[in-house]
Design an enzyme around this catalytic site. Structure first.
Site, PDB file in Angstrom:
ATOM      1  N   CYS A   1      40.568  33.941 -26.377  1.00 50.56           N
ATOM      2  CA  CYS A   1      40.562  35.397 -26.479  1.00 50.56           C
ATOM      3  C   CYS A   1      41.199  35.861 -27.781  1.00 50.56           C
ATOM      4  CB  CYS A   1      41.344  36.009 -25.325  1.00 50.56           C
ATOM      5  SG  CYS A   1      40.679  35.576 -23.725  1.00 50.56           S
TER       6      CYS A   1
ATOM      7  N   ARG B   1      37.145  32.395 -33.140  1.00 45.32           N
ATOM      8  CA  ARG B   1      37.900  31.751 -32.070  1.00 45.32           C
ATOM      9  C   ARG B   1      37.003  31.390 -30.885  1.00 45.32           C
ATOM     10  NH1 ARG B   1      43.473  33.507 -32.583  1.00 45.32           N
ATOM     11  NH2 ARG B   1      43.751  33.577 -30.339  1.00 45.32           N
TER      12      ARG B   1
ATOM     13  N   TRP C   1      37.232  34.935 -23.897  1.00 43.23           N
ATOM     14  CA  TRP C   1      36.689  33.601 -23.621  1.00 43.23           C
ATOM     15  C   TRP C   1      37.073  33.300 -22.182  1.00 43.23           C
ATOM     16  CZ3 TRP C   1      38.646  28.388 -23.151  1.00 43.23           C
ATOM     17  CH2 TRP C   1      37.671  27.410 -23.330  1.00 43.23           C
TER      18      TRP C   1
ATOM     19  N   ASN D   1      45.600  38.010 -23.400  1.00 47.62           N
ATOM     20  CA  ASN D   1      45.200  36.674 -23.851  1.00 47.62           C
ATOM     21  C   ASN D   1      46.137  35.659 -23.206  1.00 47.62           C
ATOM     22  OD1 ASN D   1      44.406  34.368 -25.205  1.00 47.62           O
ATOM     23  ND2 ASN D   1      45.305  34.963 -27.157  1.00 47.62           N
ATOM     24  N   GLY D   2      45.582  34.731 -22.448  1.00 44.57           N
ATOM     25  CA  GLY D   2      46.427  33.729 -21.795  1.00 44.57           C
ATOM     26  C   GLY D   2      46.084  33.655 -20.326  1.00 44.57           C
TER      27      GLY D   2
ATOM     28  N   GLU E   1      34.591  10.839 -35.074  1.00 40.70           N
ATOM     29  CA  GLU E   1      34.564  12.221 -35.552  1.00 40.70           C
ATOM     30  C   GLU E   1      33.127  12.666 -35.854  1.00 40.70           C
ATOM     31  OE1 GLU E   1      36.436  14.626 -35.479  1.00 40.70           O
ATOM     32  OE2 GLU E   1      35.881  16.000 -37.073  1.00 40.70           O
TER      33      GLU E   1
ATOM     34  N   LYS F   1      31.208  15.881 -34.117  1.00 38.17           N
ATOM     35  CA  LYS F   1      30.602  16.977 -34.885  1.00 38.17           C
ATOM     36  C   LYS F   1      29.183  17.227 -34.394  1.00 38.17           C
ATOM     37  CE  LYS F   1      33.319  18.503 -36.343  1.00 38.17           C
ATOM     38  NZ  LYS F   1      34.699  18.225 -36.531  1.00 38.17           N
TER      39      LYS F   1
ATOM     40  N   GLU G   1      29.163  18.884 -30.936  1.00 35.17           N
ATOM     41  CA  GLU G   1      29.645  20.262 -30.815  1.00 35.17           C
ATOM     42  C   GLU G   1      28.755  21.263 -31.529  1.00 35.17           C
ATOM     43  OE1 GLU G   1      33.634  20.934 -32.278  1.00 35.17           O
ATOM     44  OE2 GLU G   1      33.344  19.508 -33.882  1.00 35.17           O
TER      45      GLU G   1
ATOM     46  N   HIS H   1      29.409  -4.545 -25.289  1.00 34.62           N
ATOM     47  CA  HIS H   1      30.140  -4.568 -24.023  1.00 34.62           C
ATOM     48  C   HIS H   1      29.693  -3.446 -23.085  1.00 34.62           C
ATOM     49  CE1 HIS H   1      32.636  -7.777 -25.482  1.00 34.62           C
ATOM     50  NE2 HIS H   1      32.790  -7.110 -26.607  1.00 34.62           N
TER      51      HIS H   1
ATOM     52  N   LYS I   1      38.156  28.063 -31.202  1.00 31.85           N
ATOM     53  CA  LYS I   1      38.827  27.491 -32.366  1.00 31.85           C
ATOM     54  C   LYS I   1      40.248  27.067 -32.033  1.00 31.85           C
ATOM     55  CE  LYS I   1      39.008  26.462 -36.729  1.00 31.85           C
ATOM     56  NZ  LYS I   1      38.218  25.306 -37.144  1.00 31.85           N
TER      57      LYS I   1
HETATM   58  C1  F6R Z   1      36.429  19.853 -33.289  1.00 34.84           C
HETATM   59  C2  F6R Z   1      37.627  20.647 -33.137  1.00 34.84           C
HETATM   60  C3  F6R Z   1      38.481  20.410 -31.947  1.00 34.84           C
HETATM   61  C4  F6R Z   1      39.945  20.515 -32.346  1.00 34.84           C
HETATM   62  C5  F6R Z   1      40.844  20.451 -31.103  1.00 34.84           C
HETATM   63  C6  F6R Z   1      42.321  20.466 -31.491  1.00 34.84           C
HETATM   64  O1  F6R Z   1      35.727  20.189 -34.452  1.00 34.84           O
HETATM   65  O2  F6R Z   1      37.910  21.495 -33.942  1.00 34.84           O
HETATM   66  O3  F6R Z   1      38.216  19.191 -31.336  1.00 34.84           O
HETATM   67  O4  F6R Z   1      40.234  19.471 -33.231  1.00 34.84           O
HETATM   68  O5  F6R Z   1      40.569  21.544 -30.284  1.00 34.84           O
HETATM   69  O6  F6R Z   1      42.613  21.603 -32.229  1.00 34.84           O
HETATM   70  P1  F6R Z   1      43.911  21.711 -33.113  1.00 34.84           P
HETATM   71  O7  F6R Z   1      43.768  20.785 -34.268  1.00 34.84           O
HETATM   72  O8  F6R Z   1      43.971  23.152 -33.537  1.00 34.84           O
HETATM   73  O9  F6R Z   1      45.062  21.317 -32.238  1.00 34.84           O
END
Ligand code: F6R
Length: 620
Positions: free
Chosen positions: A2, A27, A77, A101-102, A489, A493, A496, A512, A615
Site C-alpha cells: 500500500c 510499489r 495492495w 498501510n499495514g 536470479e 526475473k 516475475e 537428480h 516493491k
Molecule cells: C525481485 C525482487 C524481490 C525482492 C524481495 C526482497 O526482483 O525485487 O524478490 O528482492 O522482495 O526485497 P528487499 O531487497 O527490498 O528486501
C-alpha cells in the site's frame, strides 16, 4: 504494498495526491482512491484497478477540484479482503476518513466488538475498523489527535495511518506505527505526507523520516511531530535527499526496468564512490565505514535476505569464502527467523534489503539484536528501517529503482558484498598469494566494461534469442560456481516479469530430478563462461541437449566448441577475458535481466508493475 499520500496547504490537493500516488505506483497495488475536503465536507473517489480509474471518477479534470486544498490518497495492495472498490481506501466512518498501510492483527476481535456496539463496517478490510475506533473516540468528546492516539491503544500489529475528520477540517493526522511514513513542509506553506520520499521530491528535498510511534499533526500553517504514546511534542530533524526529480523519469526508455538495467554502470560507480575512501591508494579502502570496523572482529558471517537480495547473498557467500576465508551461511529471512539457528562467538548477521523495509529481514535483525548479536545491513534507502535498526549499514547508491523487479539494486548489492570480501581478506591476512590487490584493480574497471557490454553485440544476440525462445513452455537457467546464484536470479526475473515458469538450478543438480522435465518444448539457458567450472557445465549442457531442450549458451566469444553445441549463443566479448572469474556475475546478471525483459515485452506484460508483486514487502 500500500501507498499513502496526505496533503494540506495551498496547492490543489487532488493534484498533489494523484501525482503522489503515481510516484508510489511502483510499489504495486490493485485499487486506489482519494478523499478531499470540499468546504467542510469530505468527498471520496475510489476504484478497483489502476489510478486512471480514480482519475476518471474525478471526471478527468483534476483542475475542477482546485478549490480543495486538503486530502489523503491511497494505493491498496490487498491483504484482508479482495481488491474491490468497496475495500479500496479511503474508508469513511461518519465524519472520519482514513487510509491505512499495514496489518491490524486483532481485526477479528475488533470487528466483533464494533458490530456489538452497533457499527456496520462496509468493507472486508481490517483498515476500515480503525476509522470506527477514531469515530467512536471523537463521539466520546476527544479531538482528532487524541482520538487517533486513543484508537491505537486498541490495535495490535504494525501499521501506519493518515486520518481526516469533518469535525476538524484544518487538520491531517498521520501515524507511523510500523510501515514507513515520511513528512515534509511544503515551501509554499503546508505539509505533505507519504509512504516514501518520492511524492515529496517534486516540492522539497527536506524530508522528515518519522520514527516508530511518531504522529505528524499537520495544518496549513504548521507541522508538529508528537509522540503517539505520550502526546508530547518531539524534535525531528529533516534529512536532505539528493534524489533529483529528473532521476525519477524514464529518460527516454520505454520502461523503467530497461532504464534501470542501463543505469547499472552508474549505480556501481556511485556505490564505489559512496563507500570507499577516495583519497586512499590501498585496495578495498573501506576501513572508515563503521560497518567495516564491526566486521573486523567477525568470526562467522550470516547473510539473511529475501528474493533477489537472497540471490545476491548467495553470490556473496562464494566471494567471502574465497577471498576472506571466513565461514558464511546464507538464509532466507522468513525461515531463519522461525528456526533455532546456532550462532557461534563472534557471529555477525548481515541483513540485505534494497528497500530496507522487508518485514522478515527486519525481524531477523531485531531478533539478533535482542540476543546481543551484532547486526549489519546493506540497503539502498537512507533512512529506511534497516538503516536505522542495524548496528551499522552499508549503502548501495543505485538511486531510486521504480521497476518492481530488482535490477540495479541487485548488482549494487553484489558490489558491496565483493567489497566486504576483499576488505576482509586483506584484514584477515587471507591473501598470501597477493591476489586481492589485482582483483580491486579489475573491479574498478567493471562499470566501464559493463557499460560497453550493454551496448555490445552480446545484447543483440540476447534479444534475438529471446525472440526465438519466447514461446517455450518453460525454462531452466543453469550454471555452476558464481554462475549458479546468477542462474537463480535469471529464473526469478523471467518468472516475475514474463510470467513464464522458470527454474534456476546448479547445473550438477539437474540429473537428480529436474532433468525429467526436459523435452523439446523446454529451453535451457546455460551459463558456461571460461571459468573453473566450464567443462563440467558443458557436460550438463550435453545431457539436456540430448533430451531435446533448446539451448541458449553464454560463454567466451572464442569458445567455439561450446558455441557449436548451442541453438542460440551469446558471446562474452574479448574485453571480459582478463577478468577474474569471480567478477562475471556483474556482466551475466544484466544480460539475463535484459533477456527476461525482451521476453516480457513480447508477451505484453506490465514489465514495471508485474501482477501480484510489490516493491517493498512490509508484511511477512
Ligand atoms: C525481485 C525482487 C524481490 C525482492 C524481495 C526482497 O526482483 O525485487 O524478490 O528482492 O522482495 O526485497 P528487499 O531487497 O527490498 O528486501
Amino acid at each position: 504494498m500500500c501507498g499513502i499520500v496526505g496533503y494540506i496547504g495551498s496547492r490543489p490537493a487532488v493534484d498533489v495526491l494523484v501525482r503522489g500516488l503515481r510516484r508510489l505506483e511502483y510499489r504495486g497495488y490493485d485499487s486506489a482512491g482519494v478523499a478531499f475536503f470540499r468546504d467542510s465536507r469530505i468527498e471520496i473517489r475510489k476504484a478497483e484497478g489502476k489510478l486512471e480509474n480514480v482519475e476518471r471518477l474525478l471526471n478527468g479534470a483534476i483542475e475542477g477540484h482546485a478549490d480543495a486544498t486538503c486530502g489523503i490518497g491511497h494505493t491498496r495492495w490487498a491483504t484482508h479482503g479482495k481488491p474491490t472498490t468497496q475495500n479500496a481506501h479511503p474508508h469513511q466512518t461518519g465524519h472520519v476518513v482514513i487510509v491505512h498501510n499495514g496489518i491490524i492483527e486483532n481485526y477479528q476481535e475488533l470487528k466483533k466488538e464494533i458490530i456489538g456496539r452497533g457499527g456496520h463496517p462496509k468493507s472486508e478490510t481490517d483498515s476500515e475498523l480503525f476509522g470506527f475506533l477514531v469515530y467512536e473516540e471523537m463521539e466520546k468528546g476527544l479531538g482528532l489527535v487524541e482520538a487517533v492516539r486513543a484508537s491505537f491503544r486498541h490495535v495490535q500489529g504494525a501499521c501506519s495511518v493518515v486520518v481526516l475528520s469533518e469535525k476538524e477540517p484544518g487538520l491531517v493526522v498521520g501515524v507511523r506505527n510500523g510501515s514507513p511514513l515520511v513528512a515534509a513542509r511544503d515551501p509554499k506553506g503546508g505539509t505533505i505526507l507519504a509512504s516514501d520520499a518520492q511524492p515529496l521530491l517534486e516540492y522539497t528535498r527536506e524530508v522528515i523520516f518519522l520514527e516508530q510511534g511518531d504522529m505528524a499533526v499537520a495544518s496549513s500553517g504548521e507541522l508538529r511531530i508528537v509522540s503517539l504514546e505520550t502526546g508530547k511534542e518531539l524534535e525531528r530533524e529533516a534529512a536532505r535527499l539528493d534524489w533529483s526529480p529528473e532521476k525519477l523519469d524514464k529518460q527516454g526508455f520505454p520502461h523503467y526496468m530497461l532504464k534501470e538495467i542501463h543505469e547499472q554502470p552508474g549505480a556501481l560507480v556511485d556505490t564505489l564512490n559512496g563507500l570507499l575512501e577516495r583519497a586512499s591508494t590501498a585496495p578495498f579502502p573501506l576501513a572508515e565505514q563503521p560497518g567495516a570496523r564491526l566486521l573486523d572482529s567477525a568470526r562467522e558471517i550470516h547473510l539473511v535476505a529475501c528474493g533477489s537480495s537472497w540471490h545476491a547473498a548467495q553470490v556473496g557467500k562464494y566471494w567471502l569464502e574465497r577471498w576472506a576465508r571466513i565461514p558464511v551461511s546464507v538464509d532466507l529471512a522468513s525461515e531463519f527467523r522461525y528456526r533455532a539457528p546456532v550462532l557461534g562467538q563472534g557471529a555477525v548477521v548481515l541483513g540485505i534489503s534494497q528497500s530496507g523495509e522487508t518485514a522478515d529481514t527486519l525481524a531477523v535483525v531485531r531478533q539478533m539484536k535482542a540476543l546481543g548479536i551484532r547486526t549489519l545491513g546493506i540497503t539502498n534507502v537512507r533512512g529506511s528501517t534497516l538503516s536505522r535498526e542495524a548496528d551499522a549499514v552499508f549503502y548501495t547508491s543505485a538511486g531510486p529503482e521504480i521497476g518492481v523487479a530488482a535490477t540495479k539494486t541487485f548488482t549494487a548489492q553484489l558490489l558491496v558484498l565483493l567489497l566486504l570480501a576483499g576488505y576482509l581478506g586483506l584484514r584477515r591476512g587471507a591473501d598470501p598469494q597477493g591476489a586481492i590487490p589485482p582483483l580491486f584493480e579489475q573491479l574498478v574497471r567493471v562499470p566501464h566494461l559493463l557499460a560497453d557490454f550493454l551496448g555490445s553485440e552480446a545484447m543483440a544476440s540476447a534479444r534475438e534469442a529471446a525472440a526465438a525462445l519466447a514461446a517455450s513452455k518453460g525454462f531452466f537457467f543453469i550454471g555452476r560456481g558464481y554462475s549458479f546464484p546468477v542462474a537463480l536470479e535469471g529464473a526469478l526475473k523471467l518468472k516475475e516479469i514474463a510470467y513464464i515458469h522458470a527454474e534456476g538450478y546448479a547445473a550438477g543438480e539437474l540429473k537428480h530430478g529436474p532433468i525429467a522435465m526436459i523435452d523439446e518444448g523446454m529451453a535451457v539457458v546455460v551459463l558456461a563462461p571460461r571459468d573453473g567450472w566450464r567443462d563440467k557445465t558443458v557436460s550438463n549442457l550435453e545431457e539436456v541437449k540430448a533430451r531435446g531442450a533448446r539451448i541458449l549458451g553464454v560463454g567466451a566469444a572464442d569458445d567455439h566448441a561450446l558455441a557449436s553445441l548451442c541453438d542460440h549463443w551469446v558471446p562474452l566479448p574479448a574485453a571480459v577475458r582478463p577478468l577474474d572469474e569471480c567478477l562475471l556475475p556483474f556482466l551475466l546478471t544484466p544480460l539475463l535481466q535484459l533477456f527476461s525483459y525482451e521476453i516480457a515485452i513480447r508477451k505484453g506484460t506490465d514489465v514495471d508493475k508485474p501482477r501480484n508483486l510489490a516493491k517493498s514487502v512490509t508484511v511477512e
